[in-house]
Structures are given as structure tokens and as C-alpha cells.
Design an enzyme around this catalytic site. Structure first.
Site, PDB file in Angstrom:
ATOM      1  CG  HIS A  11      -1.840   1.148   1.340  1.00 27.19           C
ATOM      2  ND1 HIS A  11      -3.157   1.091   0.969  1.00 27.19           N
ATOM      3  CD2 HIS A  11      -1.636   2.420   1.771  1.00 27.19           C
ATOM      4  CE1 HIS A  11      -3.715   2.279   1.162  1.00 27.19           C
ATOM      5  NE2 HIS A  11      -2.823   3.111   1.656  1.00 27.19           N
ATOM      6  CD  GLU A  12       1.498   3.583   3.719  1.00 27.18           C
ATOM      7  OE1 GLU A  12       1.694   4.680   3.155  1.00 27.18           O
ATOM      8  OE2 GLU A  12       0.441   3.330   4.343  1.00 27.18           O
ATOM      9  CG  HIS A  31       0.208   6.218  -0.690  1.00 27.59           C
ATOM     10  ND1 HIS A  31      -0.812   6.957  -1.237  1.00 27.59           N
ATOM     11  CD2 HIS A  31      -0.362   5.507   0.323  1.00 27.59           C
ATOM     12  CE1 HIS A  31      -1.941   6.712  -0.566  1.00 27.59           C
ATOM     13  NE2 HIS A  31      -1.699   5.835   0.376  1.00 27.59           N
ATOM     14  CD  GLU A  83      -5.913   5.269   0.402  1.00 27.30           C
ATOM     15  OE1 GLU A  83      -4.936   6.048   0.514  1.00 27.30           O
ATOM     16  OE2 GLU A  83      -6.076   4.288   1.139  1.00 27.30           O
TER      17      GLU A  83
HETATM   18 ZN    ZN Z   1      -3.157   5.225   1.840  1.00 26.04          ZN
END
Ligand code: ZN
Length: 499
Positions: free
Chosen positions: A263-264, A267, A293
Site C-alpha cells: 500500500h505505502e 503511494h 489512494e
Molecule cells: Zn493510503
């Protein structure tokens, strides 16, 4: 004109430097700093944010923007300079409307509220946090007032996180989405849940760390221009486009840390691939929270929880944790990591239930701002909606209304961006599949670069040149639309649960 433009760019560059310096202080606080350092750090942070604010809202900046307006109108509207002037002007106008007295009161109230929220959550007692939250809602309503007239009191709050997005748009999107998600969850509930016992074993922490770093690198996170550290609440932060850092947390008895790393990394890959031409300017960051997101959720879920991803990674996972997955087939593993289980906590929610957690918060925020319910009614209203949407009831306020930090920080208007990000991620994946017909096969072979490059070409490199709705439309041909996400969920869970 170029003199004036260069002058403006110099000032905006200084504002960028100060805000990224602030990011370094914040990263250090969350990763390294002893708790005792927090008061000193708070004054440093407040001084630097005030400096950044003052430089930006200086009348000189307004005069430069004004003088450059005719020049902007002559530029191609999608050129870097035209977008820079447009975004800088929007941000200048927004900040200029907010009196400094409000800014400092808001900072003081939210800083105190954070401690009251922590205390309330530890005691599972909403009444401790209630007075602070009442102040915060009062202040947010006052903030909206600076932007009157508006169509809806929530519009100015939402606009801070999703430029150009209106409350009516979000309501309409969610109204389409809600019944379909509820229907899917009801159908899933009738079926037998896949076995997940093999996910709850002891997994060596260092091995988990190494596996996560390897996976992050494979999907395109450049560790020569970043690094990963441990933090209690994982986050990504940008110091400059060549230093974008992620954090994760590892649990020895499950490997949810891997998904948090993906997830990170999603980003961070976004920020690392913004065009260097936009560096040190307001354009040198992601377009909005929802677009951000969409990137993190795409890598975490649409890729990271896909059968193709694990076709490639599962043998590697089995080798990294010998003996743990010997009797677990790839199919069983895939179904296990995608089990749907309506729960109380948003951050632990699976893909099928996640958006309902968000909708609940949006509805409550709007109800309080519109004066339809009081802050004191929130715990009960929260629990009622949890029962209605997810069929579960919090036993106390800590696992209900107090679970998220956002309201304590004054971030009202933030939550919808999580659900919008999910929707955009599915739109992007569908569009990418058209552009790359053998995408699934590429991923199963461990070639993630092809998707990363497509995202860079279509999303990353633009930074925040375009408003989120415009960007989504440019890439996918339609505005933010729940249909692709529902198609994705229905196909995925239809197959796993035999619906
Ligand atoms: Zn996030």
C-alpha cells in the site's frame, strides 16, 4: 513576464522547502523521536508552518498572480506553467480567506484534541472526547462560512482534500454504490467462508521485512530514492522527488505487514514518478487524496491480492517461510487472503466491506454539520449504522466512534477520499487492461513494470496539474464511476464464494 513568473516560482519553491522540511520533522517524530521530545517538536512544527503560511499568503504573491493572469490565459491550458498558475491561485485564494486567528485557534484546538482523543480511546469513553469534538465541528462550520456562498456546508471541507469535488457528486456516487455493496455482502454471508487458519501462524519478522522490501522493489518502488522504516501507523512521506519514504509495521503472528508495505509503496511509486519538471512547486505532489489512494489500493489489492500476483509470488513465499504453507495450495491461499468478514474496524476491513465504513463516516459528518444530529448523538448513530450496513455492533466507543484519528485532527471531509480511491483504482485497472491486453499474464510472470509505466504515463508524471475528476476523465474517459469497482468485486467474490 518571465521575471515575474520566476519570482513567483522562487517563492513557491521556498514554501515547498519549508513544507518538506516539516515532513522531515514529522517523519522523525513518528519513526525515531523519544516521546519526551514532543513539546519541542510541536513548537518547531508550528514555527515552520507559520513561516510557510506567511510567505504564501503575502500580498506580494497575490500581486504576482494577478499580474500573471493575462499571461496564463495565453498559455496552452494544460501546459506546466498554466497549471502552476491556476493551482497556485486556487491555493492562494483558499488560504487567504481564512483569518490567521482562525488558523492558530484551529491548530491549538486540534493539538489538544489529539490527546483527549487518545485518552478517550484508551478509556473507551466518548464523553472525554466530546467537548473537543464539539469545538472541532464548530470550527469546521466556521471554516465553511469563509467560503460562503456554497451549495453545501460540506463542500469547502471536501475541497481541501479533493479539489473541485462537490458533496452532491460524492452523495450521488455513494447512493449508487451502497445498495450494491450491501447486496454483495449479504450474498457472501450465505456462503461458507474460506479457511484462513494458515494465515495465523508465527512468521519470522526479519523474513517478513525482507519479503516486503523485495515485493515493493518488484512493483517499482525505487529504494535508491527511498527507504522503509518501522512506524506504529504506516505512512508515506515525500522530502523531495528523489527521497520518498515509506513505513510499515510487522506482526509476528500474521503477515498483514506485507499488504501495508505494498500500500505505502503504491503511494511512494506515485510520488517518485512525478515529472522532475514539477519539483519544488505546488504541482510536485499527487493530484488529491483520492488519486493517491487509487495508487496505493491498486497495488495493495487489485494487484497484491490477485491470483496473478500470487502465481508469481507464492512459490517465493513458500520458500521464505519453510514448512508454513506446505499443504496450502495457491488457490486456497488466494481465497484465504480474500476472505470477507464484516468487522468493526475500518483499517482492518476487506475490499468488499471497506467502503461501507467510509459511507457511515460521511453520513455522520454531514448530519452533524447540517445540525440534524448533535455530537453527543454520534456514538449511538454510529452503532446503528454499523448494524444496518455491516450487521455488527461495537461493544464500546473505542471500537466504534473513537477508532479513527481523523476527527481529532480536524480532518472532516477526508474520509470519502478513501472510497473514491477504491473506485478510481478499478477504473484505472480496467483501462490499463484495454491498453495492455496480456496484463494478467505479465503480472503472473512477475513483470510489474508494464503496469507501473502505464500508470506513470497516465497519472504519476502529471503531479497535481489536473483536478482529480478531470484527470480520471482524461485517462478513463469517464468521471469517477462506481461501476468498474462493482464489476471487479462481483467478479472476484462471485468466483471465490461461488455466488
Ligand atoms: Zn493510503
Amino acid at each position: 513576464m518571465t521575471d515575474k513568473l520566476n519570482k513567483l516560482k522562487t517563492i513557491l519553491g521556498e514554501v515547498y522547502d519549508l513544507s518538506t522540511a516539516l515532513a522531515v520533522l514529522d517523519w522523525d517524530q513518528q519513526v525515531n523521536m523519544p516521546v519526551a521530545g514532543s513539546d519541542g517538536r510541536a513548537s518547531q512544527a508550528s514555527t515552520i508552518s507559520r513561516m510557510a503560511h506567511e510567505i504564501f499568503v503575502d500580498d506580494g504573491v497575490g500581486e504576482l498572480l494577478e499580474a500573471l493572469e493575462p499571461y496564463r490565459r495565453e498559455l496552452p491550458p494544460d501546459s506546466d506553467d498554466a497549471c502552476l498558475l491556476k493551482v497556485a491561485r486556487r491555493e492562494y485564494n483558499r488560504r487567504k480567506k481564512v483569518p490567521t486567528a482562525y488558523v492558530s485557534e484551529f491548530a491549538a484546538v486540534t493539538s489538544a484534541a489529539h490527546m483527549q482523543w487518545e485518552h478517550a480511546r484508551a478509556q473507551a469513553d466518548f464523553s472525554i472526547f466530546k467537548p473537543a469534538l464539539e469545538k472541532i465541528f464548530r470550527l469546521r462550520r466556521e471554516y465553511a462560512g469563509f467560503f460562503a456562498p456554497y451549495d453545501h456546508v460540506y463542500d469547502p471541507l471536501l475541497d481541501e482534500f479533493e479539489p473541485g469535488m462537490k458533496t452532491a457528486d460524492v452523495k450521488e456516487i455513494f447512493a449508487q454504490l451502497r445498495p450494491q455493496q450491501v447486496k454483495l455482502i449479504h450474498a457472501i454471508r450465505e456462503k461458507t467462508a474460506p479457511d484462513t487458519s494458515f494465515l495465523h501462524q508465527q512468521f519470522d519478522s526479519q523474513q517478513q521485512w525482507n519479503f516486503g522490501v523485495e515485493a515493493a522493489k518488484m512493483i517499482g518502488y525505487d529504494l535508491k530514492r527511498g527507504r522503509q522504516d518501522k512506524a506504529a501507523h504506516p505512512f508515506t512521506t515525500t522530502f523531495n522527488l528523489n527521497d520518498v519514504r515509506i513505513t510499515t509495521r510487522i506482526f509476528p503472528d500474521n503477515f498483514s505487514g506485507l499488504f501495508s508495505t505494498l500500500h505505502e509503496a503504491g503511494h511512494a511509486i506515485y510520488e517518485q514518478n512525478i515529472s522532475p519538471l514539477l519539483e519544488r512547486s505546488p504541482l510536485g505532489t499527487g493530484a488529491s487524496l483520492a488519486i493517491h489512494e487509487s495508487q496505493s489500493r491498486l497495488w495493495e489489492n487489485l494487484v497484491g491480492r490477485s491470483r496473478e500476483f500470487w502465481t508469481f509470488f507464492y512459490p517465493r513465499l513458500q520458500a521464505a517461510f519453510p514448512g508454513r504453507f506446505d499443504d496450502v495450495s495457491l488457490e486456497k491461499f488466494y481465497c484465504g487472503i480474500n476472505r470477507v468478514e464484516p468487522g468493526l474496524i475500518r483499517v482492518d476491513a476487506d475490499e468488499a466491506t471497506y467502503n461501507l465504513h467510509v459511507m457511515l463516516r460521511l453520513e455522520l459528518e454531514i448530519a452533524v454539520l447540517e445540525g440534524k444530529i448533535a455530537v453527543s448523538d454520534l456514538p449511538e448513530a454510529w452503532n446503528e449504522k454499523m448494524r444496518e450496513y455491516l450487521g455488527v455492533t461495537p461493544e464500546n466507543d473505542a471500537e466504534g466512534v473513537l477508532q479513527d484519528v481523523h476527527w481529532a485532527g480536524g480532518a472532516i471531509g477526508y474520509f470519502p477520499t478513501y472510497a473514491l480511491g477504491n473506485l478510481i483504482s478499478a477504473q484505472l485497472r480496467e483501462t490499463a487492461e484495454k491498453a495492455i491486453p496480456d496484463l494478467d499474464r505479465q503480472i503472473a510472470n512477475g513483470n510489474f513494470q508494464i503496469l507501473r509505466e502505464w500508470l506513470t504515463e497516465n497519472i504519476h508524471r502529471h503531479g497535481s496539474k489536473f483536478e482529480p475528476q478531470k484527470l480520471v476523465e482524461m485517462v478513463t474517459g469517464s468521471k469517477i464511476d462506481p461501476a468498474p469497482y462493482m464489476r471487479y468485486l462481483n467478479r472476484k467474490y462471485g468466483e471465490i464464494y461461488g455466488l
